[in-house]
Write a protein that holds these residues in place. Sequence first.
Motif, PDB file in Angstrom:
ATOM      1  N   GLY A   1       0.788  -1.226   0.000  1.00 33.87           N
ATOM      2  CA  GLY A   1       0.000   0.000   0.000  1.00 33.87           C
ATOM      3  C   GLY A   1       0.820   1.276   0.000  1.00 33.87           C
ATOM      4  N   LEU A   2       2.005   1.218  -0.602  1.00 32.35           N
ATOM      5  CA  LEU A   2       2.857   2.408  -0.628  1.00 32.35           C
ATOM      6  C   LEU A   2       2.356   3.419  -1.654  1.00 32.35           C
ATOM      7  CD1 LEU A   2       6.402   0.728  -0.557  1.00 32.35           C
ATOM      8  CD2 LEU A   2       5.147   1.699   1.366  1.00 32.35           C
ATOM      9  N   ASP A   3       2.218   4.674  -1.231  1.00 33.84           N
ATOM     10  CA  ASP A   3       1.917   5.731  -2.199  1.00 33.84           C
ATOM     11  C   ASP A   3       3.244   6.200  -2.800  1.00 33.84           C
ATOM     12  OD1 ASP A   3       3.114   7.666  -0.489  1.00 33.84           O
ATOM     13  OD2 ASP A   3       1.197   8.150   0.440  1.00 33.84           O
ATOM     14  N   SER A   4       3.203   7.153  -3.709  1.00 38.56           N
ATOM     15  CA  SER A   4       4.418   7.543  -4.428  1.00 38.56           C
ATOM     16  C   SER A   4       5.502   8.113  -3.503  1.00 38.56           C
ATOM     17  CB  SER A   4       4.094   8.531  -5.549  1.00 38.56           C
ATOM     18  OG  SER A   4       3.419   9.657  -5.030  1.00 38.56           O
ATOM     19  N   LEU A   5       5.116   8.919  -2.539  1.00 43.17           N
ATOM     20  CA  LEU A   5       6.095   9.482  -1.611  1.00 43.17           C
ATOM     21  C   LEU A   5       6.683   8.391  -0.717  1.00 43.17           C
ATOM     22  CD1 LEU A   5       7.544  11.983  -0.640  1.00 43.17           C
ATOM     23  CD2 LEU A   5       5.651  12.417   0.923  1.00 43.17           C
ATOM     24  N   GLN A   6       5.836   7.491  -0.250  1.00 43.03           N
ATOM     25  CA  GLN A   6       6.316   6.383   0.580  1.00 43.03           C
ATOM     26  C   GLN A   6       7.225   5.466  -0.220  1.00 43.03           C
ATOM     27  OE1 GLN A   6       2.439   5.001   1.741  1.00 43.03           O
ATOM     28  NE2 GLN A   6       2.580   5.946   3.764  1.00 43.03           N
ATOM     29  N   LEU A   7       6.946   5.297  -1.507  1.00 43.92           N
ATOM     30  CA  LEU A   7       7.779   4.464  -2.366  1.00 43.92           C
ATOM     31  C   LEU A   7       9.190   5.047  -2.471  1.00 43.92           C
ATOM     32  CD1 LEU A   7       8.143   2.097  -4.308  1.00 43.92           C
ATOM     33  CD2 LEU A   7       7.338   3.590  -6.123  1.00 43.92           C
ATOM     34  N   ILE A   8       9.274   6.357  -2.637  1.00 40.94           N
ATOM     35  CA  ILE A   8      10.586   7.009  -2.712  1.00 40.94           C
ATOM     36  C   ILE A   8      11.334   6.825  -1.399  1.00 40.94           C
ATOM     37  CG2 ILE A   8      11.749   9.251  -2.894  1.00 40.94           C
ATOM     38  CD1 ILE A   8       9.454  10.017  -4.879  1.00 40.94           C
ATOM     39  N   THR A   9      10.649   7.023  -0.288  1.00 42.02           N
ATOM     40  CA  THR A   9      11.257   6.821   1.030  1.00 42.02           C
ATOM     41  C   THR A   9      11.748   5.384   1.171  1.00 42.02           C
ATOM     42  OG1 THR A   9       9.805   8.492   1.986  1.00 42.02           O
ATOM     43  CG2 THR A   9      10.852   6.960   3.519  1.00 42.02           C
ATOM     44  N   PHE A  10      10.928   4.424   0.740  1.00 37.76           N
ATOM     45  CA  PHE A  10      11.276   3.008   0.808  1.00 37.76           C
ATOM     46  C   PHE A  10      12.545   2.727   0.002  1.00 37.76           C
ATOM     47  CE2 PHE A  10      10.780  -1.187  -1.313  1.00 37.76           C
ATOM     48  CZ  PHE A  10      10.958  -2.003  -0.204  1.00 37.76           C
ATOM     49  N   VAL A  11      12.596   3.206  -1.234  1.00 36.96           N
ATOM     50  CA  VAL A  11      13.751   2.952  -2.096  1.00 36.96           C
ATOM     51  C   VAL A  11      15.012   3.576  -1.499  1.00 36.96           C
ATOM     52  CG1 VAL A  11      14.761   3.423  -4.371  1.00 36.96           C
ATOM     53  CG2 VAL A  11      12.402   2.618  -4.194  1.00 36.96           C
ATOM     54  N   LEU A  12      14.904   4.789  -0.962  1.00 37.84           N
ATOM     55  CA  LEU A  12      16.068   5.428  -0.340  1.00 37.84           C
ATOM     56  C   LEU A  12      16.562   4.627   0.864  1.00 37.84           C
ATOM     57  CD1 LEU A  12      15.001   9.181  -0.566  1.00 37.84           C
ATOM     58  CD2 LEU A  12      16.733   8.003  -1.945  1.00 37.84           C
ATOM     59  N   GLN A  13      15.640   4.097   1.658  1.00 37.76           N
ATOM     60  CA  GLN A  13      16.029   3.275   2.804  1.00 37.76           C
ATOM     61  C   GLN A  13      16.676   1.966   2.358  1.00 37.76           C
ATOM     62  OE1 GLN A  13      12.865   2.656   5.628  1.00 37.76           O
ATOM     63  NE2 GLN A  13      12.747   4.817   6.171  1.00 37.76           N
ATOM     64  N   VAL A  14      16.140   1.374   1.304  1.00 31.31           N
ATOM     65  CA  VAL A  14      16.722   0.133   0.765  1.00 31.31           C
ATOM     66  C   VAL A  14      18.148   0.404   0.297  1.00 31.31           C
ATOM     67  CG1 VAL A  14      16.593  -1.505  -1.163  1.00 31.31           C
ATOM     68  CG2 VAL A  14      14.539  -0.973   0.152  1.00 31.31           C
ATOM     69  N   GLU A  15      18.343   1.496  -0.424  1.00 29.28           N
ATOM     70  CA  GLU A  15      19.682   1.842  -0.906  1.00 29.28           C
ATOM     71  C   GLU A  15      20.659   1.981   0.256  1.00 29.28           C
ATOM     72  OE1 GLU A  15      19.092   4.305  -5.030  1.00 29.28           O
ATOM     73  OE2 GLU A  15      18.857   5.424  -3.164  1.00 29.28           O
ATOM     74  N   GLU A  16      20.236   2.687   1.289  1.00 29.04           N
ATOM     75  CA  GLU A  16      21.102   2.928   2.440  1.00 29.04           C
ATOM     76  C   GLU A  16      21.392   1.633   3.203  1.00 29.04           C
ATOM     77  OE1 GLU A  16      20.824   5.360   6.589  1.00 29.04           O
ATOM     78  OE2 GLU A  16      20.087   6.372   4.799  1.00 29.04           O
ATOM     79  N   ARG A  17      20.373   0.861   3.478  1.00 28.43           N
ATOM     80  CA  ARG A  17      20.540  -0.352   4.285  1.00 28.43           C
ATOM     81  C   ARG A  17      21.372  -1.413   3.579  1.00 28.43           C
ATOM     82  NH1 ARG A  17      15.619  -2.395   7.527  1.00 28.43           N
ATOM     83  NH2 ARG A  17      16.085  -0.413   8.500  1.00 28.43           N
ATOM     84  N   PHE A  18      21.208  -1.548   2.260  1.00 32.32           N
ATOM     85  CA  PHE A  18      21.875  -2.629   1.538  1.00 32.32           C
ATOM     86  C   PHE A  18      23.081  -2.161   0.719  1.00 32.32           C
ATOM     87  CE2 PHE A  18      17.509  -4.140   2.236  1.00 32.32           C
ATOM     88  CZ  PHE A  18      17.801  -5.293   2.946  1.00 32.32           C
TER      89      PHE A  18
END
Length: 83
Positions: free
Chosen positions: A33-50
């Motif tokens: 249920g990610l909206d567009s802003l949440q999707l960007i936040t998610f991708v940025l967190q994935v990049e940082e964590r991995f």
Amino acid sequence: MQEQIIAMICEIKEDAQLANSLNEHSNIMEDGGLDSLQLITFVLQVEERFGIEIDFEQFDFDLMESVTTFCNYISELQKTAPV
């Protein structure tokens, strides 16, 4: 990695109960249920964590059809990521 991805989605959605309905087959966009802003936040967190970089210009959103597919994509990026 799948558990980490699911935990990140729940954190962004601020819904701990969401973890009960998500699994390796869940569609990140629809089931998460990610909206567009949440999707960007998610991708940025994935990049940082991995420790990877996702190119939004070339990103195929079909990779988010399941948590497993997205994790496989991350694993491939990690193999080619600069150390």
